[in-house]
Design a protein around this motif. Structure first.
Motif, PDB file in Angstrom:
ATOM      1  N   ARG A 217       3.157  32.014  -4.759  1.00  0.00           N
ATOM      2  CA  ARG A 217       3.653  30.714  -5.210  1.00  0.00           C
ATOM      3  C   ARG A 217       3.443  29.628  -4.150  1.00  0.00           C
ATOM      4  O   ARG A 217       4.094  28.589  -4.180  1.00  0.00           O
ATOM      5  CB  ARG A 217       5.138  30.808  -5.582  1.00  0.00           C
ATOM      6  N   TYR A 218       2.546  29.873  -3.226  1.00  0.00           N
ATOM      7  CA  TYR A 218       2.352  28.917  -2.130  1.00  0.00           C
ATOM      8  C   TYR A 218       2.004  27.524  -2.637  1.00  0.00           C
ATOM      9  O   TYR A 218       2.459  26.516  -2.074  1.00  0.00           O
ATOM     10  CB  TYR A 218       1.258  29.428  -1.190  1.00  0.00           C
ATOM     11  N   ASP A 219       1.213  27.433  -3.688  1.00  0.00           N
ATOM     12  CA  ASP A 219       0.830  26.124  -4.220  1.00  0.00           C
ATOM     13  C   ASP A 219       2.033  25.333  -4.702  1.00  0.00           C
ATOM     14  O   ASP A 219       2.032  24.104  -4.678  1.00  0.00           O
ATOM     15  CB  ASP A 219      -0.166  26.282  -5.363  1.00  0.00           C
ATOM     16  N   GLU A 220       3.105  26.028  -5.116  1.00  0.00           N
ATOM     17  CA  GLU A 220       4.303  25.372  -5.628  1.00  0.00           C
ATOM     18  C   GLU A 220       5.348  25.123  -4.548  1.00  0.00           C
ATOM     19  O   GLU A 220       6.144  24.189  -4.657  1.00  0.00           O
ATOM     20  CB  GLU A 220       4.933  26.226  -6.728  1.00  0.00           C
ATOM     21  N   HIS A 222       4.873  25.222  -0.860  1.00  0.00           N
ATOM     22  CA  HIS A 222       4.512  25.013   0.549  1.00  0.00           C
ATOM     23  C   HIS A 222       5.158  23.773   1.160  1.00  0.00           C
ATOM     24  O   HIS A 222       5.247  23.668   2.386  1.00  0.00           O
ATOM     25  CB  HIS A 222       2.992  24.965   0.720  1.00  0.00           C
ATOM     26  N   THR A 230       6.175  28.893   3.886  1.00  0.00           N
ATOM     27  CA  THR A 230       4.834  28.907   4.458  1.00  0.00           C
ATOM     28  C   THR A 230       4.608  30.241   5.171  1.00  0.00           C
ATOM     29  O   THR A 230       5.538  31.019   5.377  1.00  0.00           O
ATOM     30  CB  THR A 230       4.622  27.744   5.434  1.00  0.00           C
ATOM     31  N   PRO A 257      -3.649  30.556  -7.872  1.00  0.00           N
ATOM     32  CA  PRO A 257      -3.472  29.198  -7.339  1.00  0.00           C
ATOM     33  C   PRO A 257      -2.847  29.168  -5.948  1.00  0.00           C
ATOM     34  O   PRO A 257      -3.202  28.321  -5.120  1.00  0.00           O
ATOM     35  CB  PRO A 257      -2.569  28.533  -8.375  1.00  0.00           C
ATOM     36  N   GLY A 258      -1.905  30.071  -5.691  1.00  0.00           N
ATOM     37  CA  GLY A 258      -1.285  30.099  -4.367  1.00  0.00           C
ATOM     38  C   GLY A 258      -2.288  30.423  -3.288  1.00  0.00           C
ATOM     39  O   GLY A 258      -2.317  29.788  -2.224  1.00  0.00           O
ATOM     40  N   GLU A 260      -5.540  30.005  -3.449  1.00  0.00           N
ATOM     41  CA  GLU A 260      -6.492  28.903  -3.336  1.00  0.00           C
ATOM     42  C   GLU A 260      -5.927  27.781  -2.472  1.00  0.00           C
ATOM     43  O   GLU A 260      -6.639  27.203  -1.631  1.00  0.00           O
ATOM     44  CB  GLU A 260      -6.837  28.380  -4.730  1.00  0.00           C
ATOM     45  N   ALA A 261      -4.649  27.460  -2.672  1.00  0.00           N
ATOM     46  CA  ALA A 261      -4.016  26.413  -1.865  1.00  0.00           C
ATOM     47  C   ALA A 261      -3.930  26.827  -0.402  1.00  0.00           C
ATOM     48  O   ALA A 261      -4.110  26.005   0.505  1.00  0.00           O
ATOM     49  CB  ALA A 261      -2.626  26.099  -2.418  1.00  0.00           C
ATOM     50  N   ARG A 264      -7.283  26.595   1.361  1.00  0.00           N
ATOM     51  CA  ARG A 264      -7.563  25.196   1.661  1.00  0.00           C
ATOM     52  C   ARG A 264      -6.931  24.795   3.003  1.00  0.00           C
ATOM     53  O   ARG A 264      -7.540  24.059   3.787  1.00  0.00           O
ATOM     54  CB  ARG A 264      -7.030  24.307   0.532  1.00  0.00           C
ATOM     55  N   GLN A 265      -5.737  25.292   3.272  1.00  0.00           N
ATOM     56  CA  GLN A 265      -5.083  24.975   4.546  1.00  0.00           C
ATOM     57  C   GLN A 265      -5.813  25.622   5.722  1.00  0.00           C
ATOM     58  O   GLN A 265      -5.928  25.029   6.795  1.00  0.00           O
ATOM     59  CB  GLN A 265      -3.617  25.426   4.509  1.00  0.00           C
TER      60      GLN A 265
END
Length: 457
Positions: A217-220, A222, A230, A257-258, A260-261, A264-265
């Protein structure tokens, strides 16, 4: 018997370590070496928190090597002098090390190459050890680096990262090379009380747990300050106790999605490294000169000290600054808010804030710390250089119930809900119950001052 020296720097691990594996493939024996470099000390970028975490990392690396029949050799002094001395003692044929990105790292590599090759020893500098993708591996047409993140991320995502390497089963080390004692965290003074543990075993434990549970759930989550959702892998990436390439591969296998986010970081980290590799002066100079007329430290000294101590009167800013002092770490959203407040609301030079962060941050490195500060200050790669983050709105958005503020600003623990973000709005009698300062500056006044000074209109 042929021998290689492996110089460890920001790659304090045995798993996925290209220099070590290359040295073991080429030679019969290796000398795993870490130099407590006088040059790093003289540069003023050492801190008690990083020294303590480093001690954990070196102890764990030594333990891992001993389990494989070897040991870590530790020396103190000038890095070129010490590497050459160890090479002579071991009669080493070659040196293997990871490539760095700072001006100091480039100079270190050049000096080592010159000194060792004069003695007939070969030097191999390995890319993509500290980062997932080597700086300069992708460049835009007509330039030596990407100056904007999104096109870099697009190209970076299309590249195939190198495969990961298993830890070696055996590491034979010559017996007659002397070593200093492995340092201990308990010998370091001034360490933040809540500083996390270092070392490859701890880093791999955190990475494994993150990929199993945290990343989903990182995308939601972070930016949730109170949720603390994190990875907290930044110190391990900084010291190289986990591999950036292995981290990306693991996240991509997790998928969703998590993941992928999160990838990106990690790419942001590579992005800043490739900027600094191409523009080493950005460690101290504006990447893009905005002709700022920063308030001097004499003029803004009391406000700077209030910011450093977490006494600005803006609860989310103070909470983040106190987390920094206690843990030697700060939530990423907190870093953005505190940096925006210093550079744009108080209009103080980003270098003042960057230096303070380096004093405490266990993950503080030149590429990410300095260039993130420049991004927020608008002198770096941000395509919206005049954006200002409002601490009240940001606090309400990312700490809606005020739990993060109450955790780190106990003076306001009795104030419930989102009202904790604006204690100055309380009625006089109720306000008197809380021993907490009035706002250091009016936000509208700070915004107007910044716009006038920056010529932003």
């Amino acid at each position: 018997m042929s021998t290689a020296v492996v110089l460890f720097t920001s790659d304090l691990r045995l798993h996925d370590h290209p220099p070590l594996r290359a040295a073991l493939k080429a030679c019969d024996r290796v000398v795993p070496l870490f130099v407590r470099d006088d040059g790093i000390k003289a540069a003023g970028v050492r801190s008690p928190n990083r020294d303590a975490f480093l001690a954990d990392c070196l102890a764990d690396l030594d333990t891992g090597l001993r389990a494989r029949g070897g040991r870590l050799v530790i020396r103190s002094g000038g890095v070129v002098d010490q590497v050459c001395a160890v090479a002579r003692e071991a009669d080493a044929d070659e040196l293997h090390m990871a490539a760095g990105v700072t001006a100091y790292a480039h100079a270190r590599e050049a000096r080592l190459r010159s000194a060792l090759e004069r003695e007939g020893r070969r030097v191999y500098v390995h890319d993509a050890v500290i980062t997932a993708l080597a700086p300069g591996a992708v460049v835009p047409s007509g330039s030596d680096h990407f100056a904007v993140f999104t096109p870099y991320f697009r190209r970076w995502s299309q590249e195939e990262l190198r495969g990961t390497l298993a830890a070696p089963r055996a590491v034979p080390v010559p017996e007659d090379v002397r070593s200093e004692a492995v340092p201990s965290r308990k010998d370091v003074k001034g360490v933040s009380e809540g500083l996390a543990a270092g070392g490859e075993r701890e880093g791999r434990r955190r990475l494994s747990a993150w990929l199993r549970h945290g990343i989903v759930r990182y995308d939601e989550t972070h930016d949730d300050l109170a949720g603390d959702a994190t990875s907290r892998l930044s110190p391990h990436l900084h010291f190289g106790t986990v591999s950036a390439a292995e981290t990306v591969h693991g996240a991509r296998r997790a998928g969703g999605p998590g993941a992928e986010a999160f990838v990106r970081q990690v790419c942001w980290r590579d992005f800043h490294h490739q900027v600094l590799a191409a523009r080493p002066a950005a460690a101290t100079d504006d990447y893009r000169d905005r002709h700022d007329r920063w308030r001097s430290e004499d003029e803004a000294g009391d406000e700077i000290e209030a910011w450093k101590g977490g006494h600005t009167g803006y609860p989310v800013i103070d909470a983040a600054m106190r987390q920094l002092r206690h843990e030697g770490w700060m939530h990423n959203r907190g870093r953005l808010l505190t940096a925006s407040f210093l550079t744009k609301t108080l209009y103080v030079d980003w270098r003042v804030g960057a230096a303070h962060f380096l004093e405490f941050l266990v993950d503080g490195d030149v590429a990410n710390n300095q260039l993130n500060w420049q991004w927020v200050a608008g002198t770096g790669t941000d395509t919206r250089p005049n954006r200002v983050l409002n601490p009240v709105r940001q606090g309400r958005r990312h700490d809606p119930d005020g739990a993060y503020v109450r955790r780190w600003v106990p003076e306001l623990a009795g104030l419930e809900g989102a009202a904790v973000h604006e204690p100055w709005k309380l009625q006089d009698r109720e306000r008197a119950r809380f021993d907490y300062p009035e706002p250091l500056v009016d936000l509208d006044h700070g915004l107007a001052r910044f716009k006038e000074a920056r010529g932003a209109g």
